[in-house]
Design an enzyme around this catalytic site. Structure first.
Site, PDB file in Angstrom:
ATOM      1  N   PHE A 165       0.802  -1.223   0.000  1.00  0.00           N
ATOM      2  CA  PHE A 165       0.000   0.000   0.000  1.00  0.00           C
ATOM      3  C   PHE A 165       0.830   1.266   0.000  1.00  0.00           C
ATOM      4  O   PHE A 165       0.323   2.340  -0.298  1.00  0.00           O
ATOM      5  CB  PHE A 165      -0.925   0.019   1.230  1.00  0.00           C
ATOM      6  N   LYS A 189      -1.543  -7.284  -9.132  1.00  0.00           N
ATOM      7  CA  LYS A 189      -2.458  -7.365  -7.986  1.00  0.00           C
ATOM      8  C   LYS A 189      -2.094  -6.194  -7.068  1.00  0.00           C
ATOM      9  O   LYS A 189      -1.145  -6.263  -6.297  1.00  0.00           O
ATOM     10  CB  LYS A 189      -2.274  -8.710  -7.272  1.00  0.00           C
ATOM     11  N   GLU A 192      -5.035  -4.015  -1.705  1.00  0.00           N
ATOM     12  CA  GLU A 192      -6.477  -3.793  -1.538  1.00  0.00           C
ATOM     13  C   GLU A 192      -6.742  -2.473  -0.801  1.00  0.00           C
ATOM     14  O   GLU A 192      -7.840  -1.958  -0.819  1.00  0.00           O
ATOM     15  CB  GLU A 192      -7.125  -4.978  -0.798  1.00  0.00           C
ATOM     16  N   SER A 242       5.441  -6.957   3.274  1.00  0.00           N
ATOM     17  CA  SER A 242       6.029  -7.237   4.591  1.00  0.00           C
ATOM     18  C   SER A 242       6.774  -8.578   4.573  1.00  0.00           C
ATOM     19  O   SER A 242       6.558  -9.423   3.703  1.00  0.00           O
ATOM     20  CB  SER A 242       4.922  -7.267   5.641  1.00  0.00           C
ATOM     21  N   CYS A 297       9.743   1.594   3.429  1.00  0.00           N
ATOM     22  CA  CYS A 297      10.709   0.530   3.724  1.00  0.00           C
ATOM     23  C   CYS A 297      12.111   1.099   3.830  1.00  0.00           C
ATOM     24  O   CYS A 297      13.031   0.406   4.261  1.00  0.00           O
ATOM     25  CB  CYS A 297      10.650  -0.561   2.669  1.00  0.00           C
ATOM     26  N   GLU A 395      10.035  -4.073  12.729  1.00  0.00           N
ATOM     27  CA  GLU A 395       9.527  -2.986  11.892  1.00  0.00           C
ATOM     28  C   GLU A 395       8.224  -2.457  12.501  1.00  0.00           C
ATOM     29  O   GLU A 395       7.292  -3.226  12.739  1.00  0.00           O
ATOM     30  CB  GLU A 395       9.260  -3.501  10.472  1.00  0.00           C
TER      31      GLU A 395
HETATM   32  P1  NAD Z   1       1.644  -6.691   3.110  1.00  0.00           P
HETATM   33  O1  NAD Z   1       2.636  -7.785   3.154  1.00  0.00           O
HETATM   34  O2  NAD Z   1       0.566  -6.672   4.133  1.00  0.00           O
HETATM   35  O3  NAD Z   1       0.863  -6.700   1.692  1.00  0.00           O
HETATM   36  C1  NAD Z   1       1.577  -6.698   0.485  1.00  0.00           C
HETATM   37  C2  NAD Z   1       0.746  -7.437  -0.553  1.00  0.00           C
HETATM   38  O4  NAD Z   1       0.583  -8.800  -0.167  1.00  0.00           O
HETATM   39  C3  NAD Z   1      -0.645  -6.863  -0.735  1.00  0.00           C
HETATM   40  O5  NAD Z   1      -0.948  -6.823  -2.110  1.00  0.00           O
HETATM   41  C4  NAD Z   1      -1.532  -7.823   0.038  1.00  0.00           C
HETATM   42  O6  NAD Z   1      -2.820  -7.947  -0.542  1.00  0.00           O
HETATM   43  C5  NAD Z   1      -0.785  -9.137  -0.057  1.00  0.00           C
HETATM   44  N1  NAD Z   1      -0.944  -9.960   1.152  1.00  0.00           N
HETATM   45  C6  NAD Z   1      -0.972  -9.530   2.432  1.00  0.00           C
HETATM   46  N2  NAD Z   1      -1.096 -10.573   3.282  1.00  0.00           N
HETATM   47  C7  NAD Z   1      -1.146 -11.690   2.514  1.00  0.00           C
HETATM   48  C8  NAD Z   1      -1.246 -13.089   2.802  1.00  0.00           C
HETATM   49  N3  NAD Z   1      -1.339 -13.539   4.050  1.00  0.00           N
HETATM   50  N4  NAD Z   1      -1.257 -13.952   1.775  1.00  0.00           N
HETATM   51  C9  NAD Z   1      -1.149 -13.509   0.494  1.00  0.00           C
HETATM   52  N5  NAD Z   1      -1.048 -12.199   0.172  1.00  0.00           N
HETATM   53  C10 NAD Z   1      -1.045 -11.302   1.158  1.00  0.00           C
HETATM   54  O7  NAD Z   1       2.459  -5.312   3.092  1.00  0.00           O
HETATM   55  P2  NAD Z   1       1.863  -3.844   3.210  1.00  0.00           P
HETATM   56  O8  NAD Z   1       1.404  -3.624   4.605  1.00  0.00           O
HETATM   57  O9  NAD Z   1       0.946  -3.574   2.075  1.00  0.00           O
HETATM   58  O10 NAD Z   1       3.192  -2.981   2.936  1.00  0.00           O
HETATM   59  C11 NAD Z   1       4.076  -2.616   3.939  1.00  0.00           C
HETATM   60  C12 NAD Z   1       5.250  -3.557   3.994  1.00  0.00           C
HETATM   61  O11 NAD Z   1       5.913  -3.563   2.732  1.00  0.00           O
HETATM   62  C13 NAD Z   1       6.314  -3.127   5.001  1.00  0.00           C
HETATM   63  O12 NAD Z   1       6.793  -4.261   5.655  1.00  0.00           O
HETATM   64  C14 NAD Z   1       7.405  -2.515   4.127  1.00  0.00           C
HETATM   65  O13 NAD Z   1       8.707  -2.550   4.676  1.00  0.00           O
HETATM   66  C15 NAD Z   1       7.306  -3.388   2.912  1.00  0.00           C
HETATM   67  N6  NAD Z   1       7.881  -2.731   1.749  1.00  0.00           N
HETATM   68  C16 NAD Z   1       9.074  -3.199   1.297  1.00  0.00           C
HETATM   69  C17 NAD Z   1       9.684  -2.578   0.227  1.00  0.00           C
HETATM   70  C18 NAD Z   1      11.010  -3.066  -0.292  1.00  0.00           C
HETATM   71  O14 NAD Z   1      11.380  -2.661  -1.358  1.00  0.00           O
HETATM   72  N7  NAD Z   1      11.716  -3.927   0.418  1.00  0.00           N
HETATM   73  C19 NAD Z   1       9.060  -1.499  -0.398  1.00  0.00           C
HETATM   74  C20 NAD Z   1       7.833  -1.059   0.082  1.00  0.00           C
HETATM   75  C21 NAD Z   1       7.249  -1.693   1.165  1.00  0.00           C
END
Ligand code: NAD
Length: 512
Positions: A165, A189, A192, A242, A297, A395
């Site tokens: 997000f 994808k 959401e 994450s 991040c 984090e």
């Molecule tokens: P998230 O892991 O909750 O969601 C990321 C994606 O995965 C979304 O599209 C979500 O729908 C999907 N998702 C979530 N839970 C899932 C599950 N159990 N099974 C399958 N799909 C699932 O992450 P977020 O909260 O949207 O974003 C923040 C996180 O992203 C932080 O940890 C941040 O550090 C990380 N991030 C990393 C980078 C990088 O380049 N390393 C860049 C941006 C964000």
């Protein structure tokens, strides 16, 4: 209900802001899913849209559409493919402010940060416009008598991206232009929680002339993701999010035979040496820790104060942080904007409670929401944290900055290297020798020297290591091109046929 979003340019953003639809084979469609997830304006707390939670069946339709588009698209000369990317770049420039405003609307971040992320995304489109050069193979002539070796880069087929997000415009653009520029077809994808910006981006891409089915969007959450991971026709999955989700994606996609890059969470240190230029260092720490409400991040999450000036540094941080202007992202004066959702705000607040219980000193307490509406928190500083505390290791992804004190640079490096993550790390110093020592010994993939947010440009990979990345090839840069292509290596020999070969006399007569 109409299944196609057919509207004029003038009302496009308004309609898009209210309608979250899958985009499959060139058509905007309402998925069958009965369940939806609300999308909030984090600055007000109002629901602005509903994201449909698509199922594996919706994913299958999108993948089938991408698979149908693949032969024609991969067969289109690369020079023609990039003409669409050039037009796309021009349209993104034309709609630059509009896209920034959309990012602010759904994510909450400040308008400067929002247009900043659109700019970073456009730079990846510019990079992908160089695809004819980026896709060049290699040759070695005469590897054996009369035999030459050549390599060619080919697209993979249908590829997919699953995004978080916190950068709803930039992160889809980390992969989309490179993937399709290289000749793949693509399924996105979006998060959401922030589905709107990617829809608008894809609308502009279609306006640029992209053939139907080359790019598709499937909205949703876990079921849609698992549909992608298990689909036999998806060749590669790019994930950003994450760490727990990244590990799940990496394992599951690999178990289904896919190429995976999974960019994960972070806990980034900002090491401040006693010779750092204090004022500019404080400016950088403020924007690193509190910009985007800490939802980056690359956010600096722990300051490691080295040497005897720690008290002075903490006092300066407190003075600056307490004066930060808290407000909506749409107001350019706002320096601390809201978090994405109420549930996340609650988690962040609980981390501050935890830090206090673990023995950190709350020298600035942002737990009381500074505004009644939306999902705001104030800035928090947790002094005298240490590596045994969860607040210094995990984090938090909010406007909470821990301060750890270290006697020497090596102690600061040892603290940082104790983290399971390895995304980014910065040092603030006037000493080249200290900066070099830092670079040689720190375990992080993106380093900042007097820079608080050490983000690489489009032509470099986004380079987290350790628990911040699962895979081999990172997103963007030449890694990104390699991730979305595979090689064929050819050995070539031409048999000489004396009766067909030109005679020496003939060559001489022709003036050769
Ligand atoms: P998230 O892991 O909750 O969601 C990321 C994606 O995965 C979304 O599209 C979500 O729908 C999907 N998702 C979530 N839970 C899932 C599950 N159990 N099974 C399958 N799909 C699932 O992450 P977020 O909260 O949207 O974003 C923040 C996180 O992203 C932080 O940890 C941040 O550090 C990380 N991030 C990393 C980078 C990088 O380049 N390393 C860049 C941006 C964000």
């Amino acid at each position: 209900m109409t299944t196609t979003l057919d509207r004029t340019t003038a009302d496009r953003s308004r309609v898009t802001a209210n309608a979250v639809r899958n985009f499959i084979g060139g058509r905007w469609e309402q998925p069958a899913a009965a369940q939806t997830e609300p999308v909030y304006n984090p600055a007000t707390g109002e629901v602005i849209a509903e994201t449909p939670l698509s199922t594996a069946a919706d994913v299958d339709r999108a993948v089938q559409a991408a698979a149908r588009a693949y032969p024609a698209w991969s067969g289109t000369p690369v020079i023609q493919r990039i003409q669409i990317l050039f037009r796309f770049k021009a349209l993104l420039e034309e709609h630059f402010q509009e896209l920034g405003a959309m990012v602010t609307l759904e994510n909450g971040k400040g308008i400067g940060d929002a247009t900043g992320e659109v700019r970073r995304g456009i730079e990846v489109v510019e990079f992908a416009c160089g695809m004819p050069t980026l896709m060049m193979g290699e040759t070695v002539r005469n590897v054996a008598n009369g035999i030459d070796n050549l390599s060619y880069r080919f697209p993979l087929g249908v590829v997919a991206a699953i995004v978080p997000f916190n950068f709803p415009a930039m992160i889809p653009l980390w992969t989309l232009p490179i993937a399709i520029g290289a000749g793949n077809t693509y399924v996105l994808k979006p998060s959401e929680r922030t589905p709107l910006s990617s829809q608008r981006i894809v609308e502009l891409l279609m306006e640029a002339g992209l053939p139907q089915g080359v790019v598709n969007i499937v909205h949703g959450a876990r079921d849609a993701v698992n549909g992608i991971l298990e689909h036999p026709a998806v060749r590669a999955v790019s994930f950003v999010g994450s760490r727990p989700t990244a590990e799940h994606i990496y394992r599951t996609a690999a178990a289904h035979g896919k190429r995976v890059q999974a960019l994960a969470g972070a806990k980034n240190s900002l090491i401040v040496m006693p010779d750092a230029v204090l004022g500019k260092t404080i400016d950088n720490i403020m924007s690193s820790a509190f910009g985007n409400a800490g939802e980056r991040c690359l956010a600096g999450s722990v300051v490691v104060a080295v040497g005897s000036k720690a008290d002075q540094l903490v006092e300066a941080l407190r003075e600056r942080a307490r004066g930060l202007v808290v407000g909506p992202g749409s107001d350019p004066k706002s320096e601390l904007t809201p978090l994405i959702r109420e549930t996340h705000r609650k988690n962040v607040r609980q981390y501050v409670d935890l830090g206090e219980a673990e023995g950190a000193q709350v020298v600035l307490d942002g737990r009381t929401p500074p505004r009644p509406e939306g999902f705001y928190l104030g800035p928090t500083l947790l002094d005298r944290a240490n590596g045994d505390m969860r607040v210094a290791r995990e984090e938090i992804f909010g406007p909470v900055l821990s301060i750890v004190r270290a006697k020497t640079l090596d102690e600061a490096i040892a603290f940082t290297n104790g983290s399971p993550f390895g995304n980014a790390c910065s040092i603030f110093t006037d000493s080249g020798a200290a900066a070099r020592h830092f670079r040689e010994h720190i375990q992080a993939g993106m380093l900042g020297i007097n820079i608080g947010v050490a983000g690489p440009m489009a032509f470099f990979p986004f380079n987290g290591i350790k628990g911040s990345f699962f895979g081999d090839l990172h997103a963007m840069g030449k890694d990104g091109v390699r991730f979305f292509t595979e090689n064929k290596v050819e050995a070539v020999r031409w048999f000489s046929r004396p009766e067909a070969a030109p005679s020496v006399d003939a060559l001489t007569e022709a003036g050769a």
